[in-house]
Design a protein around this motif. Structure first.
Motif, short mmCIF file in Angstrom:
data_model
loop_
_atom_site.label_atom_id
_atom_site.label_comp_id
_atom_site.label_asym_id
_atom_site.label_seq_id
_atom_site.Cartn_x
_atom_site.Cartn_y
_atom_site.Cartn_z
N ILE A 287 0.80 -1.08 0.02
CA ILE A 287 0.07 -0.03 0.06
C ILE A 287 0.84 1.21 -0.06
CG2 ILE A 287 -1.97 -1.17 1.15
CD1 ILE A 287 -1.18 0.11 3.77
N SER A 291 1.78 5.07 -6.87
CA SER A 291 1.31 4.73 -8.33
C SER A 291 1.23 5.87 -9.30
CB SER A 291 -0.16 4.38 -8.08
OG SER A 291 -1.06 5.12 -7.60
N TYR A 307 -1.97 3.48 -2.16
CA TYR A 307 -3.01 3.08 -2.17
C TYR A 307 -4.20 3.65 -1.36
CZ TYR A 307 -6.65 -0.80 -2.54
OH TYR A 307 -7.86 -1.37 -2.67
N ILE A 344 -5.86 -4.27 -4.41
CA ILE A 344 -4.89 -3.75 -3.49
C ILE A 344 -3.73 -3.39 -4.36
CG2 ILE A 344 -3.19 -5.85 -2.98
CD1 ILE A 344 -3.23 -4.53 -0.11
N LYS A 347 -3.86 1.13 -9.72
CA LYS A 347 -2.91 2.12 -9.57
C LYS A 347 -3.77 3.18 -9.86
CE LYS A 347 0.89 -0.88 -11.38
NZ LYS A 347 1.38 -0.79 -9.92
#
Length: 453
Positions: A287, A291, A307, A344, A347
């Motif tokens: 997490i 991204s 995340y 999870i 992105k």
């Protein structure tokens, strides 16, 4: 154009749809939108999808009946950017999905953009033609050569009006530059070069040279078993052509200066937030992976998305972010199930508004979040079919974790994780946003400002 002073105006239902009923896209399930990008003026909006197509939308000019209210975005051009390919050496299929689109600053009447799939980057030129030549001396109306003996006089060819035709032509194809999947491209402020990044390397290209690029970052270890992190995103500084940043799966940011050395393996600055030992878990590294990373328009800050959070970093402070906003902290207790269904690893992208005062990012259940940096207020909005009606007003939504629920609250257990907003874009100067919700495109405008123009 007056900008909103706080997000209270949005929360009060002042964000409306900029969609015509004929404009709302009902695409086949396979044609999932994979990237959204405004050009530098905001008059054009490009989307790429999993089918390798690029669809360009153009904003209508101001209406005579409503001179203070510019029109909706309509389809301007559609073309096939990439086709599926096969790498015979590695026995791998290269899918046609458009990973990123970047517009080049406009130099003349034509527009140019870069589009990339996993391996190949292409430069496209978009031009308009609304006149055609007539009255050739040696050709007839169908374009065939005349019998020269029949030509008894000479005439001057003239240009006559015709229906507008948009032509899209490939100008350059930049291939064979990446061994791994390309995850980002970024055009330099010098308007001559751009960079492309994959999992382990970043290459610098000249827009006029297709057969070679310069490797400026290479984090591939001699033994792949020693690999601990990968590159997740990269971007050039908006004003300084020598600076760029790239993010990693470990949650760190590295600012590099191309003046220091040709190979920027040694970063100039490392931005990393120490992990709280009390929050350490099996999912911590997953997490914390960044991204998306975006420089602010001013160039002073960087915006990152992992995340669960979006963070604002000051280029002058490496130790920790200056601002951290929780996007959907209510999912922290559901990380196990999100790991099992692979959500999870989604992105999410993030975006600045034109004045760098508000940031936006997506979430699940077709929700997207906005955070006002000045007032610290935030709002959750939903991109849905109800909001796609022309001039429909968006109403704020709220996710209820437990306890008493209000009338319009939605339970965290009722969230639909198949409906996710991964890709968002903000108009460079106005409060107009584009939201890609799986295979539907939504465009919304700040209604307050459109009426106070």
């Amino acid at each position: 154009m007056l900008y909103w002073s706080s997000l209270e105006k949005i929360a009060g239902g002042q964000f409306c749809s900029l969609l015509k009923s004929s404009f709302f896209l009902f695409l086949p399930p396979a044609d999932i939108i994979s990237t959204v990008e405004f050009n530098h003026t905001g008059e054009l909006l490009a989307t790429g999808d999993k089918g390798g197509r690029v669809v360009i939308f153009q904003r209508e000019p101001e209406s005579k009946n409503e001179p203070y209210n510019q029109g909706e975005y309509n389809v301007y051009s559609t073309f096939q950017s990439h086709e599926p390919e096969f790498d015979y050496l590695k026995s791998l299929e290269i899918e046609e999905k458009i990973n990123k689109i970047k517009w080049l600053p406009q130099q003349n009447a034509a527009h140019s953009l870069l589009s990339t799939n996993d391996k190949t980057i292409k430069l496209w030129k978009i031009t308009e033609r609304d006149k055609r030549p007539e009255g050739y001396n040696l050709k007839d109306e169908e374009g065939k050569l005349k019998d020269l003996s029949t030509v008894t006089s000479l005439q001057v060819p003239v240009l006559k009006p015709m229906d507008l035709m948009v032509e899209v032509t490939p100008r350059r194809i930049f291939a064979n530059g990446h061994t791994y999947h390309v995850n980002s491209i970024s055009v330099n402020s010098d308007c001559e070069t751009y960079m492309s990044a994959d999992d382990l390397r970043i290459n610098l290209w000249h827009l006029a040279i297709t057969d070679r690029s310069f490797n400026i970052v290479d984090i591939k270890p001699a033994n792949m078993e020693d690999l601990t992190e990968v590159i997740t995103a990269s971007e050039f500084h908006p004003h300084h052509c020598n600076l760029f940043v790239y993010s990693s799966s470990k949650g760190s940011l590295r600012l590099c200066d191309m003046r220091a050395s040709a190979l920027c393996d040694k970063h100039s600055k490392l931005y990393e937030e120490p992990e709280d030992p009390s929050n350490r878990s099996f999912f911590s590294e997953i997490i914390s992976s960044v991204s998306d990373v975006k420089f602010s328009h001013s160039g002073r800050y960087m915006l990152t998305r992992d995340y669960l959070t979006v963070k604002v970093w000051d280029l002058n402070m490496e130790t920790k972010p200056v601002e951290t906003y929780q996007v959907h902290d209510y999912l922290r207790s559901k990380l196990c199930s999100l790991y099992e269904n692979d959500c999870i690893f989604d992105k999410f992208e993030c975006a600045w508004n034109g004045s760098d005062s508000v940031i936006m990012t997506g979430a699940y259940n077709n929700f997207f979040r906005m955070f006002d940096r000045n007032t610290k207020r935030d709002v959750t909005l939903e991109a849905s079919r109800e909001s796609s009606k022309p001039r429909a007003i968006l109403k704020p939504r709220r996710v209820c974790v437990g306890g008493k629920r209000r009338k319009d609250d939605i339970s965290v257990d009722s969230l639909d994780f198949t409906k996710k907003i991964l890709h968002t874009a903000w108009h460079p100067t106005e409060n107009i946003i584009a939201i890609a919700a799986t295979n539907n495109l939504y465009i919304f405008q700040d209604k307050v400002n459109s009426e106070m123009h």
